[in-house]
Design an enzyme around this catalytic site. Sequence first.
Site, short mmCIF file in Angstrom:
data_model
loop_
_atom_site.label_atom_id
_atom_site.label_comp_id
_atom_site.label_asym_id
_atom_site.label_seq_id
_atom_site.Cartn_x
_atom_site.Cartn_y
_atom_site.Cartn_z
CE LYS A 99 -3.98 -2.17 2.19
NZ LYS A 99 -4.97 -2.15 3.46
CG ASN A 103 -3.72 -2.31 6.77
OD1 ASN A 103 -3.58 -2.09 5.48
ND2 ASN A 103 -4.71 -3.02 7.47
CD GLU A 159 -8.99 -8.15 -4.06
OE1 GLU A 159 -9.89 -7.55 -2.99
OE2 GLU A 159 -8.00 -8.78 -3.78
CE1 TYR A 167 -9.46 -2.48 0.53
CE2 TYR A 167 -8.65 -0.38 -0.38
CZ TYR A 167 -8.25 -1.68 0.29
OH TYR A 167 -7.24 -2.01 0.98
CG HIS A 218 -5.05 -5.82 -0.51
ND1 HIS A 218 -6.27 -5.81 0.24
CD2 HIS A 218 -5.43 -6.58 -1.61
CE1 HIS A 218 -7.37 -6.66 -0.67
NE2 HIS A 218 -6.38 -6.99 -1.66
P1 ATP Z 1 -7.26 -5.48 2.99
O1 ATP Z 1 -8.44 -5.62 2.31
O2 ATP Z 1 -6.75 -3.98 2.98
O3 ATP Z 1 -6.13 -6.27 2.56
P2 ATP Z 1 -8.26 -6.70 5.22
O4 ATP Z 1 -9.00 -7.81 4.09
O5 ATP Z 1 -7.56 -7.29 6.15
O6 ATP Z 1 -7.51 -5.47 4.53
P3 ATP Z 1 -10.83 -5.34 5.20
O7 ATP Z 1 -12.02 -5.71 6.21
O8 ATP Z 1 -11.15 -5.75 3.82
O9 ATP Z 1 -9.44 -5.89 5.81
O10 ATP Z 1 -10.82 -3.73 5.10
C1 ATP Z 1 -9.94 -3.04 4.21
C2 ATP Z 1 -9.08 -1.81 4.92
O11 ATP Z 1 -9.91 -1.06 5.28
C3 ATP Z 1 -8.41 -2.43 6.05
O12 ATP Z 1 -6.95 -2.88 5.52
C4 ATP Z 1 -8.00 -1.16 6.99
O13 ATP Z 1 -7.07 -0.47 6.28
C5 ATP Z 1 -9.48 -0.46 6.56
N1 ATP Z 1 -10.36 -0.75 7.70
C6 ATP Z 1 -10.99 -1.94 7.71
N2 ATP Z 1 -11.88 -1.84 8.85
C7 ATP Z 1 -11.74 -0.69 9.45
C8 ATP Z 1 -12.05 -0.10 10.50
N3 ATP Z 1 -12.98 -0.55 11.37
N4 ATP Z 1 -11.61 1.43 10.90
C9 ATP Z 1 -10.91 1.99 10.08
N5 ATP Z 1 -10.31 1.16 8.86
C10 ATP Z 1 -10.84 -0.04 8.65
MG MG Z 2 -9.85 -6.99 2.56
#
Ligand code: ATP
Ligand code: MG
Length: 140
Positions: free
Chosen positions: A11, A114, A128, A51, A117
Amino acid sequence: MATERTFAMVKPDGVRRGLVGTVVSRIEAKGYRIVGMRLMTIPREMAERHYGEHQGKPFFEPLVAFITSGPVVAMVLEGEDAIAGWRGMMGATNPKDAAAGTIRGDFATVIDENVAHGSDAPATAEREIGIFFGESGLID
Ligand code: ATP
Ligand code: MG
C-alpha cells in the site's frame, strides 16, 4: 496440492516508507512466485471498485483517499494455498492484533495504514486480479 493465484499489494504507506524490498523479499523467501507486478497510483474509480464491499461504511472515504494517495506495488502471487498463506504472512487487519513476525505486526501500528493487502478468498482473488491486471497482458 492446490496451486492458487492471489492479489497482493504494498500500500502507499509501505511504498513511502521504503518497505517494498522487505515485503517482496518475504514473498520470495516464502516461495511464492511473483507472476505479475506493477507500480501504479490507483485511480479513484478503480479504488472504489476494489473496496466496493466497504461502500457506505464510515471508513470508506478515508480508505479510498489513503489507497489513492501515492503509488502502490500491485502483484499477483502464485503458489500452494497462496490466498490464505499470504493473508497469514500479512497478519491481522488491525496491526494492534497482528502477531510479531507478520508484516502488519512488524511494520505497522494503526489500522488505517497497514502496509499490505491480500485477497481474502478465491472469488476475491479472481476479481481483484481482473481489476489490476485484467487487460494488461502483464501476468506471466
Ligand atoms: P485489505 O482488504 O486492505 O487487505 P483486510 O482484508 O485485512 O485488508 P478489510 O476488512 O478488507 O481488511 O478492510 C480493508 C481496509 O479497510 C483495511 O486494510 C483497513 O485499512 C481498513 N479498515 C477496515 N476496517 C476498518 C475500521 N474498522 N476502521 C478503519 N479502517 C478500517
Ligand atoms: Mg480485504
